[in-house]
Design a protein around this motif. Structure first.
Motif, PDB file in Angstrom:
ATOM      1  N   SER A 281       2.597  46.619   9.783  1.00 25.83           N
ATOM      2  CA  SER A 281       1.207  47.071   9.684  1.00 25.83           C
ATOM      3  C   SER A 281       0.902  47.597   8.288  1.00 25.83           C
ATOM      4  O   SER A 281      -0.183  47.380   7.750  1.00 25.83           O
ATOM      5  CB  SER A 281       0.918  48.134  10.738  1.00 25.83           C
ATOM      6  N   LEU A 282       1.865  48.275   7.687  1.00 27.60           N
ATOM      7  CA  LEU A 282       1.681  48.803   6.332  1.00 27.60           C
ATOM      8  C   LEU A 282       1.482  47.671   5.335  1.00 27.60           C
ATOM      9  O   LEU A 282       0.589  47.721   4.470  1.00 27.60           O
ATOM     10  CB  LEU A 282       2.891  49.656   5.949  1.00 27.60           C
ATOM     11  N   ILE A 283       2.285  46.637   5.435  1.00 27.65           N
ATOM     12  CA  ILE A 283       2.164  45.476   4.547  1.00 27.65           C
ATOM     13  C   ILE A 283       0.809  44.791   4.752  1.00 27.65           C
ATOM     14  O   ILE A 283       0.136  44.392   3.792  1.00 27.65           O
ATOM     15  CB  ILE A 283       3.320  44.486   4.791  1.00 27.65           C
ATOM     16  N   THR A 284       0.401  44.667   6.027  1.00 26.36           N
ATOM     17  CA  THR A 284      -0.883  44.032   6.338  1.00 26.36           C
ATOM     18  C   THR A 284      -2.044  44.814   5.742  1.00 26.36           C
ATOM     19  O   THR A 284      -2.951  44.240   5.120  1.00 26.36           O
ATOM     20  CB  THR A 284      -1.051  43.919   7.862  1.00 26.36           C
ATOM     21  N   ILE A 285      -2.035  46.135   5.924  1.00 27.25           N
ATOM     22  CA  ILE A 285      -3.104  46.975   5.379  1.00 27.25           C
ATOM     23  C   ILE A 285      -3.159  46.854   3.862  1.00 27.25           C
ATOM     24  O   ILE A 285      -4.232  46.715   3.264  1.00 27.25           O
ATOM     25  CB  ILE A 285      -2.894  48.443   5.800  1.00 27.25           C
TER      26      ILE A 285
ATOM     27  N   GLY B 166     -10.982  58.270   0.624  1.00 26.71           N
ATOM     28  CA  GLY B 166     -11.164  56.855   0.914  1.00 26.71           C
ATOM     29  C   GLY B 166     -10.389  56.412   2.139  1.00 26.71           C
ATOM     30  O   GLY B 166      -9.423  57.055   2.563  1.00 26.71           O
ATOM     31  N   ARG B 167     -10.822  55.270   2.709  1.00 27.36           N
ATOM     32  CA  ARG B 167     -10.184  54.746   3.923  1.00 27.36           C
ATOM     33  C   ARG B 167      -8.777  54.208   3.634  1.00 27.36           C
ATOM     34  O   ARG B 167      -7.822  54.516   4.344  1.00 27.36           O
ATOM     35  CB  ARG B 167     -11.007  53.597   4.508  1.00 27.36           C
ATOM     36  N   ARG B 168      -8.681  53.402   2.597  1.00 27.41           N
ATOM     37  CA  ARG B 168      -7.417  52.721   2.294  1.00 27.41           C
ATOM     38  C   ARG B 168      -6.289  53.708   1.987  1.00 27.41           C
ATOM     39  O   ARG B 168      -5.192  53.576   2.546  1.00 27.41           O
ATOM     40  CB  ARG B 168      -7.658  51.758   1.128  1.00 27.41           C
ATOM     41  N   PRO B 169      -6.477  54.712   1.108  1.00 23.32           N
ATOM     42  CA  PRO B 169      -5.390  55.661   0.855  1.00 23.32           C
ATOM     43  C   PRO B 169      -4.943  56.417   2.103  1.00 23.32           C
ATOM     44  O   PRO B 169      -3.738  56.620   2.312  1.00 23.32           O
ATOM     45  CB  PRO B 169      -5.987  56.616  -0.184  1.00 23.32           C
ATOM     46  N   LEU B 170      -5.891  56.834   2.947  1.00 20.45           N
ATOM     47  CA  LEU B 170      -5.518  57.542   4.165  1.00 20.45           C
ATOM     48  C   LEU B 170      -4.728  56.644   5.106  1.00 20.45           C
ATOM     49  O   LEU B 170      -3.746  57.077   5.729  1.00 20.45           O
ATOM     50  CB  LEU B 170      -6.764  58.073   4.869  1.00 20.45           C
ATOM     51  N   LEU B 171      -5.139  55.391   5.225  1.00 19.14           N
ATOM     52  CA  LEU B 171      -4.391  54.456   6.062  1.00 19.14           C
ATOM     53  C   LEU B 171      -2.970  54.244   5.542  1.00 19.14           C
ATOM     54  O   LEU B 171      -1.997  54.317   6.301  1.00 19.14           O
ATOM     55  CB  LEU B 171      -5.123  53.109   6.136  1.00 19.14           C
ATOM     56  N   LEU B 172      -2.851  53.975   4.246  1.00 15.13           N
ATOM     57  CA  LEU B 172      -1.525  53.707   3.675  1.00 15.13           C
ATOM     58  C   LEU B 172      -0.612  54.918   3.782  1.00 15.13           C
ATOM     59  O   LEU B 172       0.564  54.802   4.159  1.00 15.13           O
ATOM     60  CB  LEU B 172      -1.664  53.270   2.211  1.00 15.13           C
ATOM     61  N   LEU B 173      -1.140  56.111   3.469  1.00 15.54           N
ATOM     62  CA  LEU B 173      -0.320  57.315   3.552  1.00 15.54           C
ATOM     63  C   LEU B 173       0.042  57.636   4.997  1.00 15.54           C
ATOM     64  O   LEU B 173       1.207  57.911   5.318  1.00 15.54           O
ATOM     65  CB  LEU B 173      -1.080  58.492   2.926  1.00 15.54           C
ATOM     66  N   GLY B 174      -0.954  57.610   5.891  1.00 14.47           N
ATOM     67  CA  GLY B 174      -0.701  57.965   7.279  1.00 14.47           C
ATOM     68  C   GLY B 174       0.265  57.016   7.950  1.00 14.47           C
ATOM     69  O   GLY B 174       1.190  57.452   8.654  1.00 14.47           O
TER      70      GLY B 174
ATOM     71  N   VAL C  76      -6.851  45.079   3.542  1.00  9.54           N
ATOM     72  CA  VAL C  76      -7.890  46.086   3.772  1.00  9.54           C
ATOM     73  C   VAL C  76      -8.421  46.604   2.439  1.00  9.54           C
ATOM     74  O   VAL C  76      -7.669  47.178   1.647  1.00  9.54           O
ATOM     75  CB  VAL C  76      -7.350  47.266   4.608  1.00  9.54           C
ATOM     76  N   PRO C  77      -9.714  46.426   2.159  1.00 10.07           N
ATOM     77  CA  PRO C  77     -10.293  46.919   0.908  1.00 10.07           C
ATOM     78  C   PRO C  77     -10.769  48.361   1.066  1.00 10.07           C
ATOM     79  O   PRO C  77     -10.791  48.905   2.175  1.00 10.07           O
ATOM     80  CB  PRO C  77     -11.491  45.995   0.698  1.00 10.07           C
ATOM     81  N   GLU C  78     -11.158  48.973  -0.032  1.00  7.19           N
ATOM     82  CA  GLU C  78     -11.775  50.292   0.035  1.00  7.19           C
ATOM     83  C   GLU C  78     -13.280  50.103   0.215  1.00  7.19           C
ATOM     84  O   GLU C  78     -13.912  49.371  -0.536  1.00  7.19           O
ATOM     85  CB  GLU C  78     -11.495  51.094  -1.235  1.00  7.19           C
ATOM     86  N   THR C  79     -13.849  50.764   1.225  1.00  2.00           N
ATOM     87  CA  THR C  79     -15.271  50.629   1.520  1.00  2.00           C
ATOM     88  C   THR C  79     -16.028  51.942   1.337  1.00  2.00           C
ATOM     89  O   THR C  79     -17.223  52.014   1.656  1.00  2.00           O
ATOM     90  CB  THR C  79     -15.472  50.134   2.964  1.00  2.00           C
TER      91      THR C  79
END
Length: 503
Positions: free
Chosen positions: A476-480, A362-370, A484-487
């Motif tokens: 940026s992490l807090i904002t995401i 998913g997009r959201r987990p990769l963004l948060l982890l990265g 940011v939802p999972e799409t």
């Protein structure tokens, strides 16, 4: 408590004007839609991705080729010109003129991109790339060089605006994430090819002309491919074309599985219903609708990701990459191009990891982890440069590990996924101008960071600069996390239905 008459009336009006939204919302959490169940013709789907992705490859190639072209151009032995003695300002303009052109291209996309359509905008990008390559490679004067570089930048602006939207609107929902993320991989491949071209021609007289001239072939392929591919059926509906025309183009986009016209017509009907509801709300308020109601959250998502992608330290980290590797004993100053190629391969591998996992994790987990990992890397670089002697082995090796962690985390998160989200989160009625604003944010912040970074580093010191970037990473992490939802796995119509609750 019963709803007030006004709320009940507004709710009823929305239900009547958008009869399919409720079903889309229900299906997004339940059974798969027809589009999701549709088999994939991988041949046509690959072409729908490949030719637009050449626009990204040409963007990356310019980054890599320019690094060597400027060195070649300024050398008395290899320039092959009488105007090789460029001042620092002239060198900077030769490099940044492409970025300024990209800003202008993004502005042009904002102004008339929706009138052109995704396909014609990519054809315009191909024309800009091709003509600019000829102008630059044959430059007989510095002004001609700048003109060619600026025109090439226009191509970048148009391509980076239209390609994500075209890929998102024409490819199947369940591989959309993979394909748009893979476009970022093409940018990295382009950077690598540019580095390789630089290393090949760096010692040749007029080598910079060959470095820039090699981009002509992919520009021709981009143009030829887009002449053959269909227009986006979603854009056709938005432009006022009939459902029959949109259905015909959708059938072409699905290849052998587009022969079932009944299934395609059903999907096109859903697209039309969503578009009509989205467009009616936008037309009432014009441009200001971008910043209101259901359009505000996706616009905030797209623009914030583009902004954070550029202001979380990437230019600073990569600027010192060669120096860090030199101190660790991996390369001498003369091997800088080899270090760049090696780092480019690492970026490509990590981008590949994101491409392979974006539709499963998913997009959201990769963004948060990265973003979490790159923030840790920035904090480590700050600590090393603040508290440890620069010559100590501990400082050197910590910097190497932090550098690799940063690059890997960035390429698995902000690098590909920011452009992916820009391609899929915007409602159809405002997708063109919203994506253009996101592109403007990307190229504008890139230009500003490149402009002020040397001054900031000189004033604050490297340790404090990295600490500032780490702080931006936390923001940026807090904002995401909050917006940011999972799409993953959703059709564009289902993603658009997510924004109804923001009204």
């Amino acid at each position: 408590m019963p709803a007030s008459p006004r709320l009940a009336r507004e709710s009823g009006e929305r239900s009547e004007s958008r009869p399919r939204y409720s079903s889309l919302q229900a299906r997004s959490g339940g059974a798969a839609t027809t589009e999701q169940e549709q088999p994939i013709d991988w041949f046509i789907t690959s072409l729908l991705f490949l030719f637009p992705a050449f626009g990204g490859l040409l963007f990356g190639y310019d980054i890599g080729a320019t690094s060597g072209a400027i060195v070649s151009l300024k050398s008395a032995a290899t320039s092959g010109t009488t105007w090789y003695e460029l001042s620092p300002l002239q060198s900077g303009l030769a490099v940044s003129s492409g970025l300024l052109g990209a800003l202008a291209g993004s502005g042009g996309a904002f102004a008339f991109g929706e009138k052109l359509g995704r396909r014609r905008e990519l054809l315009l990008a191909a024309a800009c790339y091709g003509i600019a390559t000829l102008v630059t490679a044959s430059a007989g004067s510095y002004p001609q060089l700048l003109a060619g570089r600026t025109l090439y930048g226009l191509g970048i602006g148009f391509a980076m605006h239209a390609a994500p939207a075209y890929i998102a609107e024409t490819t199947p929902a369940r591989v959309r994430g993979l394909l748009i993320s893979l476009k970022e991989g093409f940018i990295v491949v382009g950077i690598l090819l540019g580095y390789l071209a630089s290393s090949q021609f760096i010692d040749s007289v007029g080598g910079w002309r060959y470095m820039y001239g090699l981009s002509l072939l992919p520009a021709i392929l981009l143009g030829a491919g887009m002449l053959w591919l269909p227009e986006s059926p979603r854009w056709l509906l938005l432009s006022g074309a009939s459902e029959e025309e949109a259905t015909a183009n959708c059938c072409r986009a699905r290849g052998q599985y587009g022969r079932d016209e009944g299934a395609v017509r059903s999907d096109v009907s859903d697209m039309a219903s969503t578009m009509q509801a989205s467009r009616s709300s936008t037309e009432e308020a014009g441009f200001s609708a971008l910043f209101k109601g259901r359009n505000l959250r996706p616009l905030t998502i797209g623009m914030s990701l583009m902004l954070f992608q550029q202001i979380t330290g990437q230019p600073s980290v990569l600027y010192y990459a060669t120096e860090i590797f030199e101190k660790a004993g991996f390369a001498s100053q003369s091997d800088a191009s080899k270090v760049s190629v090696g780092l480019g391969f690492f970026k490509l591998v990590m981008t590949g990891l994101a491409v392979l996992t974006v539709d499963s994790w998913g997009r959201r987990p990769l963004l948060l982890l990265g973003v979490s990992l790159l923030t840790v890397a920035l904090a480590a670089l700050s600590a090393v440069n603040t508290f440890l002697p620069a010559s100590s082995p501990t400082a050197t090796w910590t910097s190497v590990v932090a550098l690799l962690l940063y690059v890997g985390a960035y390429q698995a998160s902000f690098g590909p996924i920011s452009w992916l989200m820009v391609g899929e989160v915007f409602p159809l009625a405002v997708r063109g101008p919203a994506a253009a604003l996101a592109s403007l944010t990307n190229f504008g912040s890139n230009f500003l960071v490149s402009l002020v970074l040397p001054t900031v580093q000189d004033s604050l010191g490297l340790g404090t600069t990295y600490a500032v970037f780490a702080g931006i990473g936390i923001v940026s992490l807090i904002t995401i996390y909050n917006i940011v939802p999972e799409t993953r796995g959703k059709t564009l119509e289902e993603i658009e239905a997510l924004w109804d609750k923001d009204q």
